[in-house]
Design a protein around this motif. Structure first.
Motif, PDB file in Angstrom:
ATOM      1  N   ALA A 149      38.849  39.447  45.208  1.00 42.86           N
ATOM      2  CA  ALA A 149      38.963  38.780  43.916  1.00 42.86           C
ATOM      3  C   ALA A 149      38.789  37.273  44.060  1.00 42.86           C
ATOM      4  N   PHE A 150      39.324  36.722  45.146  1.00 46.47           N
ATOM      5  CA  PHE A 150      39.166  35.292  45.403  1.00 46.47           C
ATOM      6  C   PHE A 150      37.694  34.934  45.575  1.00 46.47           C
ATOM      7  N   HIS A 151      36.934  35.797  46.258  1.00 45.76           N
ATOM      8  CA  HIS A 151      35.503  35.548  46.418  1.00 45.76           C
ATOM      9  C   HIS A 151      34.795  35.570  45.066  1.00 45.76           C
TER      10      HIS A 151
ATOM     11  N   VAL B 165      38.967  41.669  38.360  1.00 45.96           N
ATOM     12  CA  VAL B 165      40.188  42.446  38.154  1.00 45.96           C
ATOM     13  C   VAL B 165      40.141  43.744  38.961  1.00 45.96           C
ATOM     14  N   ILE B 166      38.993  44.422  38.961  1.00 45.51           N
ATOM     15  CA  ILE B 166      38.871  45.669  39.724  1.00 45.51           C
ATOM     16  C   ILE B 166      39.055  45.398  41.218  1.00 45.51           C
ATOM     17  N   ALA B 167      38.418  44.320  41.708  1.00 44.70           N
ATOM     18  CA  ALA B 167      38.571  43.962  43.124  1.00 44.70           C
ATOM     19  C   ALA B 167      40.019  43.642  43.450  1.00 44.70           C
ATOM     20  N   ALA B 168      40.710  42.972  42.528  1.00 46.14           N
ATOM     21  CA  ALA B 168      42.107  42.616  42.753  1.00 46.14           C
ATOM     22  C   ALA B 168      42.992  43.857  42.795  1.00 46.14           C
TER      23      ALA B 168
ATOM     24  N   ALA C  36      42.860  37.667  34.676  1.00 54.53           N
ATOM     25  CA  ALA C  36      42.155  37.644  35.962  1.00 54.53           C
ATOM     26  C   ALA C  36      42.930  36.834  36.990  1.00 54.53           C
ATOM     27  N   LEU C  37      43.506  35.717  36.568  1.00 56.20           N
ATOM     28  CA  LEU C  37      44.319  34.909  37.474  1.00 56.20           C
ATOM     29  C   LEU C  37      45.538  35.687  37.962  1.00 56.20           C
ATOM     30  N   GLU C  38      46.169  36.418  37.042  1.00 54.96           N
ATOM     31  CA  GLU C  38      47.358  37.183  37.412  1.00 54.96           C
ATOM     32  C   GLU C  38      47.003  38.340  38.339  1.00 54.96           C
ATOM     33  N   ALA C  39      45.915  39.055  38.023  1.00 52.48           N
ATOM     34  CA  ALA C  39      45.503  40.186  38.855  1.00 52.48           C
ATOM     35  C   ALA C  39      45.109  39.733  40.255  1.00 52.48           C
ATOM     36  N   SER C  40      44.647  38.486  40.377  1.00 49.42           N
ATOM     37  CA  SER C  40      44.228  37.956  41.676  1.00 49.42           C
ATOM     38  C   SER C  40      45.400  37.432  42.500  1.00 49.42           C
ATOM     39  N   ARG C  41      46.622  37.703  42.009  1.00 53.98           N
ATOM     40  CA  ARG C  41      47.852  37.387  42.739  1.00 53.98           C
ATOM     41  C   ARG C  41      48.129  35.889  42.853  1.00 53.98           C
ATOM     42  N   ASN C  42      47.662  35.126  41.857  1.00 55.72           N
ATOM     43  CA  ASN C  42      48.079  33.736  41.806  1.00 55.72           C
ATOM     44  C   ASN C  42      49.523  33.668  41.295  1.00 55.72           C
ATOM     45  N   LEU C  43      50.178  32.544  41.516  1.00 58.43           N
ATOM     46  CA  LEU C  43      51.593  32.389  41.197  1.00 58.43           C
ATOM     47  C   LEU C  43      51.742  31.472  39.987  1.00 58.43           C
TER      48      LEU C  43
END
Length: 231
Positions: free
Chosen positions: A38-40, A26-29, A111-118
């Motif tokens: 965040a993907f990594h 989340v912080i990385a995102a 975490a999924l939302e913060a990582s910009r998934n749709l």
């Protein structure tokens, strides 16, 4: 008893990794504009999950991926092990198109939302598709999306009918489609079971297809045939 122990084992690791990696992801995102870091973080999660389940990942066709190209990635889906296998196998940045119900999972959904998934609300039909199109247009250059065109996991590992959404998104955005076949995941962790079995999962990356070269129905048929060819 062995099946219960295996189910408890994978659940333990899924919860533990979510607790450990939630804040770093989340912080990385939040700090990164692209969401790549965040993907990594999700790749670390995926690597550990496959290792503790005794999954050996094999990949064919990486040479079909052009570095920096944005794709609509379409893959078959038969197991909860498919996402971690794909995250590690493809070697490119992408975001998921995910059913909205997963957003409600504690920590994991955030975490999924913060990582910009749709996220997609499948009950809203064309409105949901339009929101996904807008989301794709806002992704960083070189970042694609991954969609399971069957819409859900197959019970027997055989291909289900494809939905049009991913193909429409590709044609609307003039993006090439990257067909991908996952082989063996149904045997490792079938739908309806929490008990995994160790072994191989093979990812086959097929040559990309230009989404605007064919009518929609013909494009769907060609992509389906490509994915089915390695099952």
């Amino acid at each position: 008893m062995l099946r219960l122990l295996k189910a408890a084992w994978i659940l333990f690791w899924a919860i533990l990794l979510t607790l450990i990696l939630f804040f770093p992801i989340v912080i990385a995102a939040l700090l990164g504009k692209r969401g790549d870091a965040a993907f990594h973080g999700t790749q670390i999660y995926a690597w550990i999950i496959l290792k503790v389940c005794g999954i050996r990942l094999k990949v064919r066709g990486r040479e079909n991926i052009e570095p920096g190209q944005r794709y609509v990635i379409l893959s078959n889906h038969a197991s909860y092990l498919d996402p971690p296998a794909l995250v590690l196998a493809l070697g490119l940045q992408y975001r998921w198109v995910i059913k909205k119900e997963l957003r409600k999972v504690p920590l994991f959904g955030l975490a999924l939302e913060a990582s910009r998934n749709l996220f997609i609300d499948r009950s809203k039909g064309s409105d949901a598709l339009e929101s996904i199109k807008r989301g794709v247009g806002q992704l960083p250059d070189g970042t694609g999306i991954l969609i399971f065109p069957e819409g859900t996991r197959s019970w027997d590992g055989k291909l289900l009918p494809f939905k049009k959404g991913g193909f429409v998104i590709a044609q609307d955005g003039e993006l090439p489609i990257l067909p991908v076949t996952i082989c063996g995941s149904h045997q490792r962790l079938p739908k309806g079971s929490a008990a995994f079995s160790s072994g191989d999962i093979e990812i086959v990356i097929h040559p990309p297809m230009a989404s605007g070269a064919l009518p929609l129905d013909d494009l769907m048929t060609d992509v389906r045939n490509s994915i089915a060819s390695s099952l």
